[in-house]
Write a protein that holds these residues in place. Sequence first.
Motif, mmCIF file in Angstrom:
data_model
loop_
_atom_site.group_PDB
_atom_site.id
_atom_site.type_symbol
_atom_site.label_atom_id
_atom_site.label_comp_id
_atom_site.label_asym_id
_atom_site.label_seq_id
_atom_site.Cartn_x
_atom_site.Cartn_y
_atom_site.Cartn_z
ATOM 1 N N LYS A 28 1.033 -1.227 0.057
ATOM 2 C CA LYS A 28 -0.006 -0.020 0.274
ATOM 3 C C LYS A 28 0.847 1.351 0.031
ATOM 4 N N THR A 29 0.328 2.522 -0.371
ATOM 5 C CA THR A 29 1.009 3.805 -0.469
ATOM 6 C C THR A 29 0.318 4.552 0.472
ATOM 7 N N PHE A 30 0.878 4.796 1.248
ATOM 8 C CA PHE A 30 0.203 5.930 2.464
ATOM 9 C C PHE A 30 0.793 7.313 2.377
ATOM 10 N N GLY A 198 -3.866 10.968 -6.183
ATOM 11 C CA GLY A 198 -4.157 9.856 -6.938
ATOM 12 C C GLY A 198 -3.534 8.732 -6.406
ATOM 13 N N LEU A 199 -2.313 8.914 -5.798
ATOM 14 C CA LEU A 199 -1.600 7.696 -5.438
ATOM 15 C C LEU A 199 -1.892 6.991 -4.194
ATOM 16 N N LEU A 200 -2.630 7.542 -3.177
ATOM 17 C CA LEU A 200 -2.790 7.001 -1.841
ATOM 18 C C LEU A 200 -3.736 5.874 -1.571
ATOM 19 N N ASP A 201 -3.404 4.902 -0.780
ATOM 20 C CA ASP A 201 -4.584 3.844 -0.394
ATOM 21 C C ASP A 201 -5.172 4.366 0.843
ATOM 22 N N GLY A 202 -4.273 5.332 1.640
ATOM 23 C CA GLY A 202 -4.770 5.606 2.868
ATOM 24 C C GLY A 202 -3.746 7.081 3.194
#
Length: 220
Positions: A28-30, A198-202
């Motif tokens: 994931k990317t946070f 636009g990149l973030l999962d959280g």
Amino acid sequence: MLEVKDLNVSIAGTPILRNASLEMAGGKTFGLIGRNGAGKTTFMRSVMGLLPATSGTIRINGQDVAAQPPHLRAAMGVGYMPEDRRLVSEFTVEENILLPVKALGKTFDPARLDWIYELLPEIARFSARKALALSGGQQKLVALGRALIVGDQLLLLDEPFEGVAPALAQRLVEVIGALRQSGMSVLLSESDSVHSAGLLDGLYMIERGDITLREDIGAA
């Protein structure tokens, strides 16, 4: 992948992080969003073991590393791109990228370097150039390449978009997006989420050393 719980950190006797907690799953990317002085860099440096914790736990892949030396993170596949790049100015681009590998005494994997150059062809073109001769934006890319040479599990990117031209900021968005698609775990800090939304999962917000999870990613 990363679990930080009730982390307290002080600098010169002044509390900076106050029971800071953050959790992110693998792949994931946070984002960690907060104004200047909110504690973003202190948090990143504490996770990397560069600042000692007063109390709390820092778990990477389930292992508590809060009291462990900084080099253990690199050995665990954690890469770190500091806000100020911290390149060795007299070293070439390639020497800077390979520095963590040599510091760990690990066997050099040419395929990993080739992959980094494929991902970042901009730095491949001046791999023999001294870091001192590069622009600030170019140095950002080299610092990212250095983080990637050991960071095959988790990347900590501290203010990757700060102080760079819009074109380079967009290029960094593309690169981080590619890393996200490859399944890399990424935690990046910013003063706002203009570039990374636009990149973030959280998304976590940090204010005066206190971290809270935001459900509405687009509102930061």
